[in-house]
Scaffold this motif. Structure first.
Motif, PDB file in Angstrom:
ATOM      1  N   HIS A  21     -18.625  35.160 -43.030  1.00 38.37           N
ATOM      2  CA  HIS A  21     -18.143  36.373 -43.699  1.00 38.37           C
ATOM      3  C   HIS A  21     -19.251  37.118 -44.431  1.00 38.37           C
ATOM      4  CE1 HIS A  21     -15.443  39.087 -45.841  1.00 38.37           C
ATOM      5  NE2 HIS A  21     -16.025  38.724 -46.984  1.00 38.37           N
ATOM      6  N   GLN A  22     -19.987  36.406 -45.290  1.00 36.14           N
ATOM      7  CA  GLN A  22     -20.974  37.076 -46.121  1.00 36.14           C
ATOM      8  C   GLN A  22     -22.225  37.460 -45.344  1.00 36.14           C
ATOM      9  OE1 GLN A  22     -19.981  37.682 -49.310  1.00 36.14           O
ATOM     10  NE2 GLN A  22     -21.706  39.111 -49.366  1.00 36.14           N
ATOM     11  N   ALA A  23     -22.619  36.636 -44.376  1.00 42.12           N
ATOM     12  CA  ALA A  23     -23.839  36.943 -43.615  1.00 42.12           C
ATOM     13  C   ALA A  23     -23.742  38.275 -42.867  1.00 42.12           C
ATOM     14  CB  ALA A  23     -24.155  35.798 -42.657  1.00 42.12           C
ATOM     15  N   PRO A  24     -22.654  38.557 -42.134  1.00 39.73           N
ATOM     16  CA  PRO A  24     -22.575  39.859 -41.466  1.00 39.73           C
ATOM     17  C   PRO A  24     -22.502  41.034 -42.430  1.00 39.73           C
ATOM     18  CG  PRO A  24     -21.079  38.284 -40.445  1.00 39.73           C
ATOM     19  CD  PRO A  24     -21.569  37.656 -41.715  1.00 39.73           C
ATOM     20  N   ILE A  25     -22.025  40.788 -43.665  1.00 37.09           N
ATOM     21  CA  ILE A  25     -21.998  41.873 -44.646  1.00 37.09           C
ATOM     22  C   ILE A  25     -23.413  42.176 -45.129  1.00 37.09           C
ATOM     23  CG2 ILE A  25     -21.222  42.510 -46.964  1.00 37.09           C
ATOM     24  CD1 ILE A  25     -18.658  41.003 -46.451  1.00 37.09           C
ATOM     25  N   ASN A  26     -24.144  41.126 -45.468  1.00 33.28           N
ATOM     26  CA  ASN A  26     -25.521  41.322 -45.950  1.00 33.28           C
ATOM     27  C   ASN A  26     -26.463  41.761 -44.840  1.00 33.28           C
ATOM     28  OD1 ASN A  26     -24.506  40.432 -48.370  1.00 33.28           O
ATOM     29  ND2 ASN A  26     -25.543  38.456 -48.338  1.00 33.28           N
ATOM     30  N   HIS A  27     -26.265  41.212 -43.634  1.00 32.40           N
ATOM     31  CA  HIS A  27     -27.149  41.499 -42.498  1.00 32.40           C
ATOM     32  C   HIS A  27     -26.261  41.702 -41.259  1.00 32.40           C
ATOM     33  CE1 HIS A  27     -30.317  40.114 -45.164  1.00 32.40           C
ATOM     34  NE2 HIS A  27     -29.682  38.966 -45.301  1.00 32.40           N
ATOM     35  N   PRO A  28     -25.849  42.917 -40.987  1.00 33.43           N
ATOM     36  CA  PRO A  28     -24.910  43.173 -39.891  1.00 33.43           C
ATOM     37  C   PRO A  28     -25.387  42.660 -38.533  1.00 33.43           C
ATOM     38  CG  PRO A  28     -25.125  45.109 -41.283  1.00 33.43           C
ATOM     39  CD  PRO A  28     -26.166  44.145 -41.742  1.00 33.43           C
TER      40      PRO A  28
END
Length: 428
Positions: A21-28
């Motif tokens: 969840h957080q990884a694609p938000i920080n680094h799409p």
């Protein structure tokens, strides 16, 4: 076993949430993944468990010794993790076009003041719980000997941890608040201090010092307050956290969970529970780096998830076995003895310096030299001699004068310092 299960569930909830969840938000460019876990409850659960065991252990012996042991387990692993994560990310993130942490960021993270200024950046986003734990441990060491663990003051303190931050949030900590208000509120993590109150309330319930109804009301109030701090934008995470709190209450108040499935998995669960702190410290930013490398290598979503989870476990084991446990053992066994030796040495040196004899001030006589010898001041004692001329007495004869001159010769006079006689003998 029950507490190990709670720790493992909580830490892997954090890991999976950050990966999917957080990884694609920080680094799409790191997404998408085959599934997503947006529920944020793992770190909050770990803080509740930490607060519960603070109450269990702080009563044993001297509180300052207890605080030292708690920090000896927490800080060395954290400081090493900060340095390692900073070093790796500062080398590889320029290749990805990500933010490159600066030495100022490193210093702020080592000092745990990341949240106090917008000029500081988190070396790893997971580290927001560490300053809270240090503050909570210190507060427990200060308040417990002063009776805050007994009487009517403790319930007042617990409810203050829930209600006061909400009042500050509503009245002063808005989006347009002054920077000093934001820094103080975020730096003290007032939006999460109720989590420590939850842990204390659960412990009080196990000691029959808090009724089941009072505990239920307190837990519900804490959940509503946590949702209010996020402006009710993440209610599913609050609900999931409430479900896990039921498990925490069951682990604290009931018998150990002895069921067939857990008995089969007992050994790996205990092992993972033992390295859960290391997993928490090492998984996020380094997991993002690995995920980016795998994306560039063409690895699919499932492969990236499994690889990042495996990396978290391996790094967690390394941090726990190579840093956390050895540092704690050394600091709590050899460290105090080394500290006592150091204090004894400093005290002995100070005593010796204090007892040094005072050298009296002396007059300097004329300087006499010989060829090739440096000038050495002669200290000629001033004393009355019966053979010196005095007023009213006749002068001495030439024979007596020559005898006096020979007695004053530095090469023959016994009144001169030994060092001067040795220098003259060496020149000859």
């Amino acid at each position: 076993m029950s507490w190990d299960v709670i720790r493992v569930v909580a830490v892997f909830a954090v890991v999976i949430q950050h990966i999917t969840h957080q990884a694609p938000i920080n680094h799409p460019e790191l997404g998408p993944y085959p599934f997503e876990n947006p529920l944020q409850f793992g770190a909050s659960t770990l803080l509740v468990v930490s607060a519960y065991f603070v109450c269990v252990t702080v009563r044993r012996g001297d509180t300052w010794s207890w605080l030292f042991k708690r920090l000896a387990r927490l800080l060395p692993a954290y400081l090493v993790a900060v340095v390692v994560v900073y070093t790796i990310t500062s080398m590889v993130t320029p290749l990805f076009g990500w933010y490159v942490p600066t030495p100022v960021d490193l210093a702020a993270n080592l000092l745990m003041v990341q949240a106090w200024s917008p000029e500081f950046h988190w070396v790893d986003g997971s580290y927001w719980t560490l300053p809270m734990q240090v503050m909570a441990f210190t507060a427990a060491a200060v308040l417990w000997p002063r009776g805050w663990g007994r009487g009517a003051r403790l319930p007042v303190l617990l409810w203050g941890l829930v209600l006061l931050p909400v009042v500050i949030r509503v009245l002063w900590r808005g989006d347009d608040a002054q920077q000093w208000v934001v820094s103080a509120f975020d730096g003290l993590a007032l939006h999460r201090v109720a989590l420590f109150g939850v842990g204390v309330a659960i412990w009080l319930w196990t000691q029959d010092r808090l009724s089941a109804g009072h505990l239920t009301a307190y837990l519900l109030a804490a959940l509503v307050a946590q949702d209010a701090h996020s402006q009710f934008a993440d209610t599913p995470s609050t609900i999931a956290f409430g479900v896990v709190l039921v498990g925490v209450v069951a682990a604290a108040g009931g018998p150990d969970w002895d069921v067939a499935v857990l008995r089969v998995l007992a050994r790996p669960i205990r092992w993972l529970g033992g390295i859960s702190f290391g997993i928490y410290l090492a998984h996020q930013e380094l997991g993002y780096v690995l995920a980016r490398v795998l994306v560039d290598a063409g690895v699919g979503p499932w492969g990236r998830v499994l690889a990042c989870v495996a990396l978290a476990v391996v790094l967690g084991w390394a941090v726990s076995r190579l840093v956390e446990q050895p540092a704690h053992t050394w600091l709590t066994t050899r460290g105090p003895e080394r500290w006592r030796r150091f204090k004894r040495t400093v005290a002995a040196v100070a005593h010796a310096v204090r007892d040094l004899p005072t050298v009296p001030e002396q007059r300097q006589g004329p300087v006499r030299t010989e060829p090739g010898v440096a000038e050495i001041p002669l200290q000629v004692p001033v004393q009355a001699r019966s053979d010196q001329p005095q007023a009213g007495r006749p002068e001495v004869s030439p024979r007596e004068s020559r005898a006096i001159t020979r007695a004053a010769d530095p090469r023959t006079s016994p009144d001169l310092p030994v060092s001067l006689t040795m220098v003259n003998s060496q020149v000859r």
